[in-house]
Design a protein around this motif. Sequence first.
Motif, PDB file in Angstrom:
ATOM      1  N   TYR A 269       1.815   9.520  -5.661  1.00  0.00           N
ATOM      2  CA  TYR A 269       2.148  10.327  -5.623  1.00  0.00           C
ATOM      3  C   TYR A 269       3.476  11.273  -6.244  1.00  0.00           C
ATOM      4  CZ  TYR A 269       4.460  14.687  -3.715  1.00  0.00           C
ATOM      5  OH  TYR A 269       4.778  15.192  -3.250  1.00  0.00           O
ATOM      6  N   CYS A 270       4.581  10.389  -6.875  1.00  0.00           N
ATOM      7  CA  CYS A 270       5.240  10.446  -7.831  1.00  0.00           C
ATOM      8  C   CYS A 270       4.779  10.462  -9.150  1.00  0.00           C
ATOM      9  CB  CYS A 270       6.484   9.596  -7.532  1.00  0.00           C
ATOM     10  SG  CYS A 270       6.940   9.369  -6.264  1.00  0.00           S
ATOM     11  N   GLN A 271       3.816   9.826  -9.601  1.00  0.00           N
ATOM     12  CA  GLN A 271       3.011   9.869 -11.367  1.00  0.00           C
ATOM     13  C   GLN A 271       3.028  11.916 -11.271  1.00  0.00           C
ATOM     14  OE1 GLN A 271       1.067   6.545 -11.604  1.00  0.00           O
ATOM     15  NE2 GLN A 271       2.798   5.312 -12.417  1.00  0.00           N
ATOM     16  N   ARG A 272       2.062  12.162 -10.052  1.00  0.00           N
ATOM     17  CA  ARG A 272       0.607  13.337  -9.876  1.00  0.00           C
ATOM     18  C   ARG A 272       2.173  14.223  -9.967  1.00  0.00           C
ATOM     19  NH1 ARG A 272      -3.767  15.067  -5.131  1.00  0.00           N
ATOM     20  NH2 ARG A 272      -3.799  17.233  -6.016  1.00  0.00           N
ATOM     21  N   TYR A 273       3.188  14.161  -9.193  1.00  0.00           N
ATOM     22  CA  TYR A 273       3.367  15.632  -9.325  1.00  0.00           C
ATOM     23  C   TYR A 273       5.180  15.647 -10.039  1.00  0.00           C
ATOM     24  CZ  TYR A 273       1.061  16.976  -5.778  1.00  0.00           C
ATOM     25  OH  TYR A 273      -0.467  17.240  -4.751  1.00  0.00           O
ATOM     26  N   ALA A 274       5.820  14.849 -10.833  1.00  0.00           N
ATOM     27  CA  ALA A 274       6.517  14.342 -11.344  1.00  0.00           C
ATOM     28  C   ALA A 274       6.063  15.229 -13.319  1.00  0.00           C
ATOM     29  CB  ALA A 274       6.568  13.256 -11.596  1.00  0.00           C
TER      30      ALA A 274
ATOM     31  N   ASP B  26       0.800  -1.472  -0.069  1.00  0.00           N
ATOM     32  CA  ASP B  26       0.631  -0.257  -0.375  1.00  0.00           C
ATOM     33  C   ASP B  26       0.664   1.190   0.023  1.00  0.00           C
ATOM     34  OD1 ASP B  26      -2.540  -1.497   0.213  1.00  0.00           O
ATOM     35  OD2 ASP B  26      -2.498  -1.647   1.732  1.00  0.00           O
ATOM     36  N   LEU B  27       1.949   1.521   0.877  1.00  0.00           N
ATOM     37  CA  LEU B  27       2.797   2.186   1.020  1.00  0.00           C
ATOM     38  C   LEU B  27       3.163   2.598  -1.021  1.00  0.00           C
ATOM     39  CD1 LEU B  27       3.520   4.434   2.139  1.00  0.00           C
ATOM     40  CD2 LEU B  27       6.493   2.940   3.106  1.00  0.00           C
ATOM     41  N   ALA B  28       4.057   1.660  -0.947  1.00  0.00           N
ATOM     42  CA  ALA B  28       4.547   1.927  -2.070  1.00  0.00           C
ATOM     43  C   ALA B  28       3.838   2.297  -3.921  1.00  0.00           C
ATOM     44  CB  ALA B  28       5.082   0.142  -2.727  1.00  0.00           C
TER      45      ALA B  28
END
Length: 84
Positions: free
Chosen positions: A78-83, A70-72
């Motif tokens: 998160y990374c996909q959204r903000y990268a 779940d954490l991964a």
Amino acid sequence: MDTTTAAAPLTGEERRAHNRAVHREQRMAASAARGPAGIASAWADEARAVARQWQSARAGTDAADDAWNDLATTLANYCQRYAR
């Protein structure tokens, strides 16, 4: 006559839980002084600790890795959204 009673001593697990809670609050306060990046860092540490505890408590079961998975997933989203 003294009618006060001393509290029962904490068990090892209760003492560890108390110490973890106190330490977490201290880390959060110190991290808050560093602003949003410090708070995010403190929550990342907390998330890893929770995942380790979950895994330990469920060692040998199919659910042992659920918290890490779940954490991964959360971090990947998160990374996909903000990268971008």
